[in-house]
Write a protein that holds these residues in place. Structure first.
Motif, PDB file in Angstrom:
ATOM      1  N   GLN A 250      57.427  13.618  60.405  1.00  8.92           N
ATOM      2  CA  GLN A 250      57.195  12.182  60.564  1.00  8.92           C
ATOM      3  C   GLN A 250      55.866  11.768  59.915  1.00  8.92           C
ATOM      4  O   GLN A 250      55.216  10.819  60.339  1.00  8.92           O
ATOM      5  N   GLU A 251      55.451  12.489  58.864  1.00 10.12           N
ATOM      6  CA  GLU A 251      54.179  12.185  58.206  1.00 10.12           C
ATOM      7  C   GLU A 251      54.215  10.791  57.584  1.00 10.12           C
ATOM      8  O   GLU A 251      55.247  10.345  57.077  1.00 10.12           O
ATOM      9  N   ALA A 252      53.089  10.126  57.644  1.00 12.40           N
ATOM     10  CA  ALA A 252      52.942   8.790  57.058  1.00 12.40           C
ATOM     11  C   ALA A 252      51.937   8.844  55.911  1.00 12.40           C
ATOM     12  O   ALA A 252      51.061   9.714  55.868  1.00 12.40           O
ATOM     13  N   VAL A 253      52.085   7.885  54.983  1.00 11.16           N
ATOM     14  CA  VAL A 253      51.182   7.841  53.823  1.00 11.16           C
ATOM     15  C   VAL A 253      49.769   7.445  54.274  1.00 11.16           C
ATOM     16  O   VAL A 253      49.591   6.460  55.001  1.00 11.16           O
ATOM     17  N   VAL A 254      48.782   8.218  53.830  1.00  8.86           N
ATOM     18  CA  VAL A 254      47.382   7.890  54.145  1.00  8.86           C
ATOM     19  C   VAL A 254      46.563   7.638  52.888  1.00  8.86           C
ATOM     20  O   VAL A 254      45.438   7.135  52.965  1.00  8.86           O
ATOM     21  N   GLY A 255      47.093   7.995  51.715  1.00  7.01           N
ATOM     22  CA  GLY A 255      46.345   7.748  50.490  1.00  7.01           C
ATOM     23  C   GLY A 255      47.047   8.318  49.279  1.00  7.01           C
ATOM     24  O   GLY A 255      48.125   8.926  49.380  1.00  7.01           O
ATOM     25  N   THR A 256      46.436   8.119  48.105  1.00  5.22           N
ATOM     26  CA  THR A 256      46.987   8.640  46.852  1.00  5.22           C
ATOM     27  C   THR A 256      45.870   9.306  46.040  1.00  5.22           C
ATOM     28  O   THR A 256      44.697   8.992  46.202  1.00  5.22           O
ATOM     29  N   VAL A 257      46.301  10.206  45.158  1.00  8.07           N
ATOM     30  CA  VAL A 257      45.387  10.881  44.222  1.00  8.07           C
ATOM     31  C   VAL A 257      45.858  10.559  42.819  1.00  8.07           C
ATOM     32  O   VAL A 257      46.996  10.853  42.460  1.00  8.07           O
ATOM     33  N   ASN A 258      44.981   9.978  42.009  1.00 11.00           N
ATOM     34  CA  ASN A 258      45.369   9.556  40.667  1.00 11.00           C
ATOM     35  C   ASN A 258      44.845  10.479  39.571  1.00 11.00           C
ATOM     36  O   ASN A 258      45.297  10.403  38.437  1.00 11.00           O
ATOM     37  N   GLY A 259      43.897  11.312  39.886  1.00 14.12           N
ATOM     38  CA  GLY A 259      43.331  12.208  38.879  1.00 14.12           C
ATOM     39  C   GLY A 259      43.617  13.653  39.196  1.00 14.12           C
ATOM     40  O   GLY A 259      44.566  13.980  39.906  1.00 14.12           O
ATOM     41  N   THR A 260      42.778  14.541  38.639  1.00  9.09           N
ATOM     42  CA  THR A 260      42.908  15.966  38.905  1.00  9.09           C
ATOM     43  C   THR A 260      41.531  16.557  39.145  1.00  9.09           C
ATOM     44  O   THR A 260      40.521  16.016  38.678  1.00  9.09           O
ATOM     45  N   SER A 261      41.514  17.641  39.888  1.00  5.91           N
ATOM     46  CA  SER A 261      40.244  18.278  40.221  1.00  5.91           C
ATOM     47  C   SER A 261      40.089  19.536  39.383  1.00  5.91           C
ATOM     48  O   SER A 261      40.449  20.628  39.804  1.00  5.91           O
ATOM     49  N   ASP A 262      39.573  19.365  38.169  1.00  3.95           N
ATOM     50  CA  ASP A 262      39.396  20.505  37.272  1.00  3.95           C
ATOM     51  C   ASP A 262      37.971  20.585  36.741  1.00  3.95           C
ATOM     52  O   ASP A 262      37.720  21.190  35.704  1.00  3.95           O
ATOM     53  N   ARG A 263      37.023  19.958  37.445  1.00  2.00           N
ATOM     54  CA  ARG A 263      35.635  19.995  37.012  1.00  2.00           C
ATOM     55  C   ARG A 263      34.902  21.162  37.652  1.00  2.00           C
ATOM     56  O   ARG A 263      35.352  21.750  38.625  1.00  2.00           O
ATOM     57  N   GLY A 264      33.753  21.485  37.090  1.00  2.00           N
ATOM     58  CA  GLY A 264      32.938  22.547  37.651  1.00  2.00           C
ATOM     59  C   GLY A 264      32.267  22.111  38.940  1.00  2.00           C
ATOM     60  O   GLY A 264      32.211  20.925  39.277  1.00  2.00           O
ATOM     61  N   TRP A 265      31.721  23.098  39.670  1.00  2.00           N
ATOM     62  CA  TRP A 265      31.087  22.801  40.961  1.00  2.00           C
ATOM     63  C   TRP A 265      29.847  21.948  40.781  1.00  2.00           C
ATOM     64  O   TRP A 265      29.514  21.133  41.647  1.00  2.00           O
ATOM     65  N   PHE A 266      29.147  22.105  39.634  1.00  2.00           N
ATOM     66  CA  PHE A 266      27.900  21.360  39.446  1.00  2.00           C
ATOM     67  C   PHE A 266      28.172  19.869  39.323  1.00  2.00           C
ATOM     68  O   PHE A 266      27.518  19.052  39.967  1.00  2.00           O
ATOM     69  N   SER A 267      29.150  19.492  38.484  1.00  2.00           N
ATOM     70  CA  SER A 267      29.464  18.075  38.306  1.00  2.00           C
ATOM     71  C   SER A 267      30.031  17.472  39.576  1.00  2.00           C
ATOM     72  O   SER A 267      29.860  16.282  39.852  1.00  2.00           O
ATOM     73  N   SER A 268      30.703  18.293  40.402  1.00  2.00           N
ATOM     74  CA  SER A 268      31.270  17.776  41.648  1.00  2.00           C
ATOM     75  C   SER A 268      30.192  17.383  42.645  1.00  2.00           C
ATOM     76  O   SER A 268      30.452  16.639  43.590  1.00  2.00           O
ATOM     77  N   LEU A 269      28.956  17.896  42.452  1.00  2.00           N
ATOM     78  CA  LEU A 269      27.867  17.518  43.344  1.00  2.00           C
ATOM     79  C   LEU A 269      27.404  16.092  43.110  1.00  2.00           C
ATOM     80  O   LEU A 269      26.830  15.460  43.997  1.00  2.00           O
ATOM     81  N   PHE A 270      27.640  15.562  41.894  1.00  2.00           N
ATOM     82  CA  PHE A 270      27.069  14.277  41.528  1.00  2.00           C
ATOM     83  C   PHE A 270      28.117  13.203  41.219  1.00  2.00           C
ATOM     84  O   PHE A 270      27.806  12.014  41.313  1.00  2.00           O
ATOM     85  N   LEU A 271      29.326  13.603  40.829  1.00  2.00           N
ATOM     86  CA  LEU A 271      30.362  12.633  40.490  1.00  2.00           C
ATOM     87  C   LEU A 271      31.472  12.684  41.529  1.00  2.00           C
ATOM     88  O   LEU A 271      31.803  13.742  42.056  1.00  2.00           O
ATOM     89  N   ARG A 272      32.054  11.518  41.817  1.00  2.00           N
ATOM     90  CA  ARG A 272      33.172  11.469  42.739  1.00  2.00           C
ATOM     91  C   ARG A 272      34.380  12.188  42.136  1.00  2.00           C
ATOM     92  O   ARG A 272      34.634  12.113  40.938  1.00  2.00           O
ATOM     93  N   ASN A 273      35.118  12.864  43.006  1.00  2.00           N
ATOM     94  CA  ASN A 273      36.241  13.694  42.576  1.00  2.00           C
ATOM     95  C   ASN A 273      37.514  12.854  42.574  1.00  2.00           C
ATOM     96  O   ASN A 273      38.072  12.551  43.632  1.00  2.00           O
ATOM     97  N   LYS A 274      37.989  12.502  41.380  1.00  2.00           N
ATOM     98  CA  LYS A 274      39.201  11.684  41.261  1.00  2.00           C
ATOM     99  C   LYS A 274      40.462  12.457  41.599  1.00  2.00           C
ATOM    100  O   LYS A 274      41.528  11.859  41.760  1.00  2.00           O
ATOM    101  N   GLY A 275      40.354  13.773  41.720  1.00  2.00           N
ATOM    102  CA  GLY A 275      41.513  14.570  42.114  1.00  2.00           C
ATOM    103  C   GLY A 275      41.478  14.932  43.581  1.00  2.00           C
ATOM    104  O   GLY A 275      42.109  15.919  43.988  1.00  2.00           O
TER     105      GLY A 275
END
Length: 328
Positions: A250-275
């Protein structure tokens, strides 16, 4: 990096050495050493050193401070039974256990300047930190401190405001002390950047700036809530990916993901993760002993559905933080 660490260690070694000096007022005297051994080759950079022996055979080395060079360091060297010895004196007019009035005056001036600069920097940076494109692009919990420090460092270096060295010179009670240096600029910038955060908290306490820290930094607010997040690394999925949460089946929709998470750990510290859902922080849900599941729904390049059960079903504990990573 190595040169910076070496400069940092050298700075505090010099600071510790200076604080180890014995404090004397001008024209005052002090017994440096009493011994039954031999004292020889006595040399003082300033002032007068006297060696005398009493009738009991005890030899004393007495140093008399100069009367015309307040706020200076004086070096006294001598040999005790053939071994080289050195003693440093700090000559301060009106010296006491708590220092002189000049120390407090200089310290208060430096601290007042730091407080004012912290207010100026905090007020200026709030224009950037509350700018919507900045909030939508960067992970503010990772970038705000870095930007505040970088801006503060540029500010103090440009105007040659090495307040840290001024404070050290005031505490040491010397007029010709440490000059402006990279280490002093860095320490001053760190104080101002950290102080700007403190000023912001004071402003919020008085209602001048009511905005608190981002919820993504605060975490689950109490024991009745928890956080979930879903990070997607795309393999076959194309287009938006739907995230569902709830009771199994009975899961309900809570959000969507439009990008992918293929960046390095360093960039993930400063940029929002679109994936990732959500892009930073977590999605707040109720902590419960009932079974809950997280599912994602996507389509491949031919439009065929790709339903994936990514987590659960499990119960969710108080203040739980659940980060799920899946390739879809």
């Amino acid at each position: 990096m190595k040169s910076f660490v070496l400069a940092f260690v050298t700075f505090f070694w010099m600071l510790g050495s200076a604080f180890a000096a014995t404090i004397l007022e001008p024209s005052n005297s002090v017994v440096v050493v009493e011994t039954v051994g031999e004292i020889a080759n006595v040399t003082a950079s300033k002032g007068t050193a006297v060696v005398n022996m009493d009738e009991d055979g005890v030899t004393r080395l007495i140093f008399i401070a100069p009367n015309d060079i307040p706020q200076e360091l004086v070096e006294l060297s001598y040999q005790l039974d053939g071994e080289d010895q050195n003693t440093t004196f700090r000559i301060i007019d009106g010296a006491s256990v708590f220092g002189s009035n000049q120390t407090y005056d200089a310290s208060l001036k430096a601290l007042f300047i730091l407080f004012v600069l912290a207010i100026v920097v905090e007020s200026g940076l709030q224009l950037l930190f509350r700018w919507r494109p900045y909030l939508r692009t960067f992970n503010t919990s990772g970038t705000n401190a870095l930007i505040a420090f970088a801006f503060s460092w540029f500010f103090v270096a440009f105007f040659e405001l090495d307040i840290a060295s001024r404070l050290v010179n005031a505490y040491l009670g010397i007029s010709n002390g440490f000059d402006n240096s990279t280490v002093g600029y860095i320490l001053t910038a760190m104080i101002i950047a950290g102080g700007s955060a403190g000023v912001n908290r004071v402003f919020r306490a008085f209602g001048i700036r009511p905005l608190g820290p981002p919820a993504e930094v605060a975490g689950p607010k109490d024991d009745t809530t928890a956080w979930i997040s879903v990070t997607i690394a795309r393999n076959e999925a194309v287009g938006p990916i739907t995230v569902l949460y709830g009771e199994p089946g009975q899961e309900a929709v809570v959000g969507t993901v439009n990008g992918t998470s293929d960046r390095g750990w360093f960039s993930s510290l400063f940029l929002r993760n679109k994936g990732r859902f959500p892009e930073s922080g977590g999605y707040s849900v109720n902590a419960t002993t009932d079974q809950r599941a997280i599912r994602v729904f996507a389509q491949d390049k031919e439009g065929k559905p790709i339903p994936v059960l990514v987590w659960g079903p499990f119960a969710i504990g108080p203040r739980a933080i659940i980060d799920v990573v899946r390739k879809v």
